[in-house]
Design an enzyme around this catalytic site. Structure first.
Site, PDB file in Angstrom:
ATOM      1  N   SER A  23    -100.136  22.489 -58.628  1.00  0.00           N
ATOM      2  CA  SER A  23     -99.640  21.139 -58.396  1.00  0.00           C
ATOM      3  C   SER A  23     -98.261  20.889 -59.013  1.00  0.00           C
ATOM      4  O   SER A  23     -97.419  20.237 -58.375  1.00  0.00           O
ATOM      5  CB  SER A  23    -100.648  20.109 -58.911  1.00  0.00           C
ATOM      6  OG  SER A  23    -101.808  20.113 -58.109  1.00  0.00           O
ATOM      7  N   LYS A  71    -112.817  14.048 -61.368  1.00  0.00           N
ATOM      8  CA  LYS A  71    -112.719  13.167 -60.204  1.00  0.00           C
ATOM      9  C   LYS A  71    -113.766  12.053 -60.212  1.00  0.00           C
ATOM     10  O   LYS A  71    -113.519  10.958 -59.696  1.00  0.00           O
ATOM     11  CB  LYS A  71    -112.831  13.978 -58.916  1.00  0.00           C
ATOM     12  CG  LYS A  71    -111.673  14.955 -58.711  1.00  0.00           C
ATOM     13  CD  LYS A  71    -111.844  15.759 -57.435  1.00  0.00           C
ATOM     14  CE  LYS A  71    -110.730  16.774 -57.274  1.00  0.00           C
ATOM     15  NZ  LYS A  71    -110.856  17.560 -56.029  1.00  0.00           N
ATOM     16  N   ARG A 159    -126.697  25.709 -54.743  1.00  0.00           N
ATOM     17  CA  ARG A 159    -127.593  26.474 -55.622  1.00  0.00           C
ATOM     18  C   ARG A 159    -128.868  25.694 -55.916  1.00  0.00           C
ATOM     19  O   ARG A 159    -129.959  26.248 -55.952  1.00  0.00           O
ATOM     20  CB  ARG A 159    -126.872  26.839 -56.920  1.00  0.00           C
ATOM     21  CG  ARG A 159    -125.667  27.740 -56.685  1.00  0.00           C
ATOM     22  CD  ARG A 159    -125.256  28.486 -57.939  1.00  0.00           C
ATOM     23  NE  ARG A 159    -124.087  29.319 -57.664  1.00  0.00           N
ATOM     24  CZ  ARG A 159    -124.118  30.491 -57.045  1.00  0.00           C
ATOM     25  NH1 ARG A 159    -125.282  30.964 -56.628  1.00  0.00           N
ATOM     26  NH2 ARG A 159    -123.020  31.171 -56.824  1.00  0.00           N
ATOM     27  N   THR A 160    -128.734  24.386 -56.143  1.00  0.00           N
ATOM     28  CA  THR A 160    -129.879  23.542 -56.482  1.00  0.00           C
ATOM     29  C   THR A 160    -129.942  22.363 -55.530  1.00  0.00           C
ATOM     30  O   THR A 160    -129.203  21.378 -55.686  1.00  0.00           O
ATOM     31  CB  THR A 160    -129.747  23.026 -57.938  1.00  0.00           C
ATOM     32  OG1 THR A 160    -129.510  24.127 -58.817  1.00  0.00           O
ATOM     33  CG2 THR A 160    -131.013  22.302 -58.368  1.00  0.00           C
ATOM     34  N   PRO A 161    -130.790  22.417 -54.505  1.00  0.00           N
ATOM     35  CA  PRO A 161    -130.835  21.363 -53.494  1.00  0.00           C
ATOM     36  C   PRO A 161    -131.037  19.957 -54.051  1.00  0.00           C
ATOM     37  O   PRO A 161    -130.500  18.992 -53.502  1.00  0.00           O
ATOM     38  CB  PRO A 161    -132.006  21.788 -52.602  1.00  0.00           C
ATOM     39  CG  PRO A 161    -132.004  23.284 -52.695  1.00  0.00           C
ATOM     40  CD  PRO A 161    -131.642  23.574 -54.128  1.00  0.00           C
TER      41      PRO A 161
END
Length: 289
Positions: A23, A71, A159-161
């Site tokens: 950036s 974020k 990886r982890t639903p």
């Protein structure tokens, strides 16, 4: 375009880690092309340190770019948010905006624009079915961008639903038919059909099981891999081996950055810059080794 006040303007990209960020090079090139003597740094800032850093910026600070993991952490610090921030649940841009004797902290999301523009400038103007890899803030932006291009069906692979429930709800709110699966699930259990695009929001160093993507899929589905360091990513290398179409994360980076520059210069991501094509060309050149 510049005056004595502009010369004092300070900006930075924040994150942890942040040393790999491109950036500063992108923004420096943009401000040179615009004739603005503005200074843009990369600053290592953790989630815990973010509130104090944001609130303590002196008057010459114009704005911030935010990368992971900030974020979502920045949201409680904002005085206002654009509509995309509220929809995506994450902001990657902060503008310090004078309002009378005070200064407002305004949040924006340019990641959605970055994903959409990366696809459109590479000939992808319409989507139906997508694979989305990863479940973080960037994945939410990618889901929104895909919906804007017409996508109505998505397979989210994480990886982890359980951690992707909010992302799945977002997709359904956008009118999409959403399925969530784990990377470890049997490939035979995945929904049938070849997606129009596979969008990966995973770190570039991650290598996935080859069985996740058939040769047919890699040859026919466009891959947008938002990672750009290292490049090509392991996933991009697999796609290139199958002679498939690959869009680098640098494309998203450039387009989300041009939207940030619009915000920092004009206070609005939809207001084109003076000689924007020249600015964009300068930013691209800054990424060339």
């Amino acid at each position: 375009m510049t005056d004595s006040a502009d010369a004092r303007q300070q900006l930075a990209v924040l994150g942890s880690p942040i040393g790999h960020s491109k950036s500063p090079a992108l923004h420096a090139a943009a401000y040179r092309a615009l004739g603005l003597d503005w200074h843009y740094d990369a600053v290592e800032v953790t989630v815990d340190a973010l509130p104090e850093f944001v609130r303590s910026r002196p008057a010459q600070w114009r704005g911030l770019s935010l990368t992971m993991p900030l974020k979502r952490s920045v949201l409680p610090l904002l005085d206002s948010r654009d509509a995309i921030v509220n929809l995506a649940g994450g902001a990657n841009t902060v503008l310090f905006s004078p309002e009378g004797d005070t200064r407002a902290i305004r949040g924006f999301n340019t990641d959605v624009y970055g994903v959409r523009a990366a696809l459109e400038t590479n000939g992808v103007n319409k989507l139906g079915y997508i694979y989305l890899l990863g479940g973080g803030a960037t994945a939410a932006s990618a889901l929104i961008a895909s919906s804007q291009l017409g996508a109505d069906r998505a397979l989210i692979v994480v990886r982890t639903p359980l951690k992707a429930l909010e992302l799945a709800q977002l997709g359904r709110h956008l009118g999409m038919d959403v399925t969530v699966q784990a990377f470890s699930d049997d490939a035979a259990d995945r929904p049938k059909g070849v997606p129009d695009a596979v969008i990966s929001t995973l770190p570039g160093g991650i290598s996935l099981e080859a069985e996740l993507f058939s040769d047919r899929m890699r040859a026919r589905s466009v891959l947008l891999d938002v990672a750009y360091d290292p490049w090509p990513s392991a996933l991009a290398t697999e796609w290139q081996a199958a002679k498939g179409t690959v869009i680098s994360g640098l494309e998203m980076l450039v387009h989300q950055a041009i939207a940030q520059v619009r915000i920092f210069v004009a206070g609005d991501a939809s207001t084109p810059l003076p000689d924007e094509s020249l600015v964009l060309k300068s930013m691209r050149a800054a990424l060339t080794p």
